[in-house]
Enzyme design. Structure first.
Site, PDB file in Angstrom:
ATOM      1  N   GLY C  31       0.854  -1.182   0.000  1.00 16.25           N
ATOM      2  CA  GLY C  31       0.000   0.000   0.000  1.00 16.25           C
ATOM      3  C   GLY C  31       0.879   1.217   0.000  1.00 16.25           C
ATOM      4  O   GLY C  31       1.966   1.213   0.602  1.00 16.25           O
ATOM      5  N   ASN C  32       0.430   2.267  -0.669  1.00 14.73           N
ATOM      6  CA  ASN C  32       1.236   3.486  -0.735  1.00 14.73           C
ATOM      7  C   ASN C  32       0.342   4.672  -1.019  1.00 14.73           C
ATOM      8  O   ASN C  32      -0.687   4.560  -1.665  1.00 14.73           O
ATOM      9  CB  ASN C  32       2.335   3.364  -1.802  1.00 14.73           C
ATOM     10  CG  ASN C  32       1.816   2.720  -3.081  1.00 14.73           C
ATOM     11  OD1 ASN C  32       1.071   3.352  -3.838  1.00 14.73           O
ATOM     12  ND2 ASN C  32       2.190   1.475  -3.334  1.00 14.73           N
ATOM     13  N   SER C  48       9.873   2.166  -2.188  1.00 15.21           N
ATOM     14  CA  SER C  48       9.464   0.787  -2.477  1.00 15.21           C
ATOM     15  C   SER C  48       9.884  -0.170  -1.362  1.00 15.21           C
ATOM     16  O   SER C  48      11.040  -0.142  -0.914  1.00 15.21           O
ATOM     17  CB  SER C  48      10.108   0.346  -3.799  1.00 15.21           C
ATOM     18  OG  SER C  48       9.689  -0.951  -4.141  1.00 15.21           O
ATOM     19  N   GLY C  49       8.950  -0.972  -0.892  1.00 16.27           N
ATOM     20  CA  GLY C  49       9.287  -2.098  -0.027  1.00 16.27           C
ATOM     21  C   GLY C  49       9.745  -1.781   1.382  1.00 16.27           C
ATOM     22  O   GLY C  49      10.205  -2.673   2.085  1.00 16.27           O
ATOM     23  N   SER C  78       8.148   3.885  -4.766  1.00 16.64           N
ATOM     24  CA  SER C  78       7.215   2.775  -4.936  1.00 16.64           C
ATOM     25  C   SER C  78       7.167   2.309  -6.387  1.00 16.64           C
ATOM     26  O   SER C  78       7.205   3.126  -7.305  1.00 16.64           O
ATOM     27  CB  SER C  78       5.817   3.239  -4.511  1.00 16.64           C
ATOM     28  OG  SER C  78       4.842   2.329  -4.975  1.00 16.64           O
ATOM     29  N   ASP C  80       4.717   1.491  -7.836  1.00 16.35           N
ATOM     30  CA  ASP C  80       3.467   2.015  -8.390  1.00 16.35           C
ATOM     31  C   ASP C  80       3.553   3.499  -8.731  1.00 16.35           C
ATOM     32  O   ASP C  80       2.546   4.118  -9.086  1.00 16.35           O
ATOM     33  CB  ASP C  80       2.325   1.780  -7.392  1.00 16.35           C
ATOM     34  CG  ASP C  80       2.124   0.298  -7.104  1.00 16.35           C
ATOM     35  OD1 ASP C  80       1.976  -0.477  -8.071  1.00 16.35           O
ATOM     36  OD2 ASP C  80       2.099  -0.095  -5.925  1.00 16.35           O
ATOM     37  N   HIS C  99      -3.026   3.636  -3.109  1.00 15.63           N
ATOM     38  CA  HIS C  99      -3.192   2.294  -3.656  1.00 15.63           C
ATOM     39  C   HIS C  99      -3.046   1.281  -2.522  1.00 15.63           C
ATOM     40  O   HIS C  99      -2.114   1.361  -1.741  1.00 15.63           O
ATOM     41  CB  HIS C  99      -2.136   2.015  -4.726  1.00 15.63           C
ATOM     42  CG  HIS C  99      -2.140   0.596  -5.204  1.00 15.63           C
ATOM     43  ND1 HIS C  99      -3.289  -0.052  -5.613  1.00 15.63           N
ATOM     44  CD2 HIS C  99      -1.136  -0.319  -5.320  1.00 15.63           C
ATOM     45  CE1 HIS C  99      -2.987  -1.296  -5.971  1.00 15.63           C
ATOM     46  NE2 HIS C  99      -1.696  -1.485  -5.794  1.00 15.63           N
ATOM     47  N   HIS C 101      -4.068  -3.123  -1.306  1.00 13.69           N
ATOM     48  CA  HIS C 101      -4.567  -4.448  -1.691  1.00 13.69           C
ATOM     49  C   HIS C 101      -5.597  -4.896  -0.662  1.00 13.69           C
ATOM     50  O   HIS C 101      -5.606  -6.058  -0.243  1.00 13.69           O
ATOM     51  CB  HIS C 101      -3.416  -5.449  -1.795  1.00 13.69           C
ATOM     52  CG  HIS C 101      -2.593  -5.285  -3.024  1.00 13.69           C
ATOM     53  ND1 HIS C 101      -2.559  -6.212  -4.046  1.00 13.69           N
ATOM     54  CD2 HIS C 101      -1.795  -4.282  -3.424  1.00 13.69           C
ATOM     55  CE1 HIS C 101      -1.755  -5.796  -5.006  1.00 13.69           C
ATOM     56  NE2 HIS C 101      -1.269  -4.627  -4.655  1.00 13.69           N
ATOM     57  N   ASP C 124     -22.923   8.258   0.013  1.00  9.49           N
ATOM     58  CA  ASP C 124     -22.372   9.389   0.769  1.00  9.49           C
ATOM     59  C   ASP C 124     -21.056   9.868   0.170  1.00  9.49           C
ATOM     60  O   ASP C 124     -20.688  11.030   0.317  1.00  9.49           O
ATOM     61  CB  ASP C 124     -22.117   8.975   2.230  1.00  9.49           C
ATOM     62  CG  ASP C 124     -23.367   9.056   3.097  1.00  9.49           C
ATOM     63  OD1 ASP C 124     -24.263   9.866   2.788  1.00  9.49           O
ATOM     64  OD2 ASP C 124     -23.441   8.318   4.103  1.00  9.49           O
ATOM     65  N   HIS C 175      -6.202  -6.721 -10.124  1.00  8.85           N
ATOM     66  CA  HIS C 175      -5.175  -6.076  -9.327  1.00  8.85           C
ATOM     67  C   HIS C 175      -5.786  -5.529  -8.032  1.00  8.85           C
ATOM     68  O   HIS C 175      -5.785  -6.224  -7.028  1.00  8.85           O
ATOM     69  CB  HIS C 175      -4.509  -4.996 -10.183  1.00  8.85           C
ATOM     70  CG  HIS C 175      -3.291  -4.387  -9.583  1.00  8.85           C
ATOM     71  ND1 HIS C 175      -2.291  -3.817 -10.322  1.00  8.85           N
ATOM     72  CD2 HIS C 175      -2.912  -4.244  -8.294  1.00  8.85           C
ATOM     73  CE1 HIS C 175      -1.342  -3.360  -9.522  1.00  8.85           C
ATOM     74  NE2 HIS C 175      -1.690  -3.612  -8.293  1.00  8.85           N
ATOM     75  N   TYR C 232     -23.263  18.660   5.451  1.00 10.97           N
ATOM     76  CA  TYR C 232     -22.595  17.732   6.361  1.00 10.97           C
ATOM     77  C   TYR C 232     -21.307  18.364   6.861  1.00 10.97           C
ATOM     78  O   TYR C 232     -20.596  19.022   6.113  1.00 10.97           O
ATOM     79  CB  TYR C 232     -22.268  16.425   5.639  1.00 10.97           C
ATOM     80  CG  TYR C 232     -21.542  15.422   6.490  1.00 10.97           C
ATOM     81  CD1 TYR C 232     -22.236  14.514   7.289  1.00 10.97           C
ATOM     82  CD2 TYR C 232     -20.151  15.383   6.524  1.00 10.97           C
ATOM     83  CE1 TYR C 232     -21.570  13.586   8.080  1.00 10.97           C
ATOM     84  CE2 TYR C 232     -19.470  14.464   7.320  1.00 10.97           C
ATOM     85  CZ  TYR C 232     -20.187  13.571   8.096  1.00 10.97           C
ATOM     86  OH  TYR C 232     -19.524  12.663   8.883  1.00 10.97           O
TER      87      TYR C 232
END
Lengths: 242, 242, 242, 242
Positions: C31-32, C48-49, C78, C80, C99, C101, C124, C175, C232
């Site tokens: 995730g990033n 990355s990583g 990353s 991505d 992003h 998973h 919403d 993905h 809201y």
């Protein structure tokens, strides 16, 4: 009786075992990690039935690769020790082994089904389905049961070290997942990923019949993390990229 | 009014009750554990409706086995007290009882289905399915309802202490799981395991019709943890092996 | 090499990345989050990583919008990163991209299905289904794969900034989810919401065939939180209302 | 502008709102609790869109029952305030109202299905199914939408205070659960229970077609906790027995 193992191995094995409940993979004492020292011809593993919260370096057990004899430690090693030993002997490239009873991976094992490749989350780590063994025979259960539990995995992979490296996980029918990797920590990460992709696969299969993703997508994801053209991660900063 | 119970029992019962929310088995105050002192002819149980976060040793209630009278404690005991008492009277070998409303075990109870044996995770602890009782009759609900809730379990097992030891758990139809064991802590561990195997079973049944694993595998797992040939665990280091 | 970015951006990006595991959206390092500085023509992204628990301000990488060159930072960004860059270039109004998973959103992506609008929880935030892209072609995988991962999202939305604002999330087939928003934090909140509505939708679809709610209800919910008539929230007290 | 409310009310409402994320019922800011002071003719409610972690006593808003005017507080009240007000006006016996978007209860609301009574876990609190309203009409959405959201609940129960007391929860179609109780805390507990029984019901329905439990069992469980013959709990020690 003492045994020399390479510096850091015992701590790695302890840390990986202590991480099992932290990452939510174990109920009670159900799960164990080991790490091997190929030069010394031994591996270090969790003792049987000791709660994670009580586990210390002193409890770890050192076992000889060649015959399974305990060469260091006052406690009995995990009942799954012979399964770990079988995997180390068959696959010379692996440095750590993890076994858990994580919910979704066990569900696939109980259904005697492989975890199919349904997306990039899976392909990032496993270059193919996580396979499920056939049942152990009555003979395999009667004698050397735990060693034979490793045997059915090895047989399923034809003892192929390369296949074991490309898909570092397997399900034993009606039992659960065994995973491995270059280190104890990496084998644990493969157990985490095996459970995560089993969980996602179950939900995917609820939504739709299995329709395999295109190979070009899966290959791309596997090769960007593994092999000579990998470009994922930062050396020394990356959590065990596998 | 005071009652002498063996040293440590009250603390064991308190600890097991406090563990219920920690292991995620209870919503609000839904769950209770008791432990028995056979020599003193009493058992110690959680009071009714007290939140776990407020519970102390002083709140525990001591109840006489023979007639259910409160012999120590200022509070009303759990409404499920008579169910615990019925189980203690029927099964002389048990030392602790746990009742929860854990999600997946209750789902099986509400579906009036036994939790089937689908793998070694189950067989490690339960030597057969976790059975579900028939419905209580209108008469059983009208009078001595809580005692009769134990009664339907006892009747289902034909009052057989050995069966109760081999499968230390039962589902009461439309209600939920009751589990037992040699101690309060062990009965709680059986509740944890009952919920875990129900959860895995539900996922397995989503993936595949029920296909029972081979008996030789299940027998192997049960006997490596239980009985004269057991080789799981380390005495004094093991969390209640069952 | 240094690059000036507006005050606070690096901290925002760090905080949003550190929140990913806290809100339960990531396994391991999956995730990033990034945030953009349009004036400086750069965006800041996770390396990355690197495990979240080790991540500090110093690890963040600054990347040039126009060509993807790293203009600040010692680590590789990353994998991505090019997907983020493609989205920033196509949609001029967005300030952050996330992003993950996350389990249920990935299940929809793996089933190649949009997340349907089944209630006000969805409406919403998202003014329509969260769409799923077609498969990437072999050509799109072979060259500029990560940039093309953004490309299929942009193409699916016809590059329409307004559509991107109304439904600030998309699933890439096989993905997983990419989400965006006015800030890094807002893009993360959209990832949280995308996962939550996917989870609820899966349960809803178990209970009933999809029957879309009335448009007047959905419109009401979207417009009370978004646009000129929104009522809201409280300015300055509200967590990124989107 | 100040308003006097009975001692303790504001703290109760704050505590109940802060408990929402702790018990896992809310994503982001999705959920609100209010408590009423009938003598003062006002209720106290969470402000709109304020994250729970920032929420203090000073942020709470006091609203007049008769017309919905804010009589104390600097912030805008929850957008759901008019729904709470409608419920307080219709049901004179209730002291607190809770609204959440908890996963499984919302799934039933999105499927436009009542949560059926499948066991004693449900019957301990709810004396019948948790009903689901019909859709709001276009007119009900266009004007006084939030008040009408309460209106459809009130209409479904024929404004019957006794029915509202026996089943202190309802699902608004395509929206989610509203629950109530004698206090703010009790309304929150009913929200917790509503989510728990929805979760268990979904799993039960996976295992088996709906087969209602015998009425004598359900009646027994409801009446042992509610009404003149209740024997559950210990006065002053019990967490809001409902």
């Amino acid at each position: 009786m003492t045994a020399h193992v390479r510096a850091g191995l015992r701590q790695e094995v302890l840390d990986a075992n202590l991480a099992i409940p932290q990452v939510g993979l174990a109920t009670l004492t159900w799960g164990n990690v080991s790490g091997v020292d190929r030069e010394a011809g031994v591996f270090v593993i969790k003792p049987s039935g000791v709660p994670y919260e009580d586990l210390t370096l002193d409890h770890l057990v050192t076992v000889r690769l060649s015959d399974g004899a305990v060469v260091d430690g006052d406690l009995r090693p995990s009942t799954d020790t012979e399964t770990h030993r079988c995997l180390y002997l068959a696959f010379g490239s692996i440095g750590g082994v993890t076994h858990t009873h994580s919910t979704h991976a066990v569900a696939f094992a109980q259904a005697r089904r492989a975890i199919p490749v349904l997306g990039t989350t899976h392909a990032d780590t496993f270059n193919g389905p996580v396979p499920c063994t056939p049942d152990l025979t009555a003979e395999q259960c009667a004698k050397d049961y735990e060693y034979n539990t490793g045997r059915v995995i090895v047989d399923m992979l034809n003892g192929d070290d390369q296949r074991a490296a490309e898909v570092p996980a397997a399900l034993v029918a009606n039992h659960g997942p065994f995973t491995w990797g270059s280190t104890a920590r990496t084998s644990l990460e493969h157990a985490i990923i095996c459970e995560a992709v089993a969980d996602i696969a179950l939900h995917t299969m609820t939504l739709s019949p299995i329709a395999p993703p295109p190979d070009h997508l899966l290959d791309r994801h596997y090769t960007r993390k593994h092999g000579p053209d990998a470009y994922y991660g930062n050396p020394d900063m990356t959590a065990a990229p596998g």
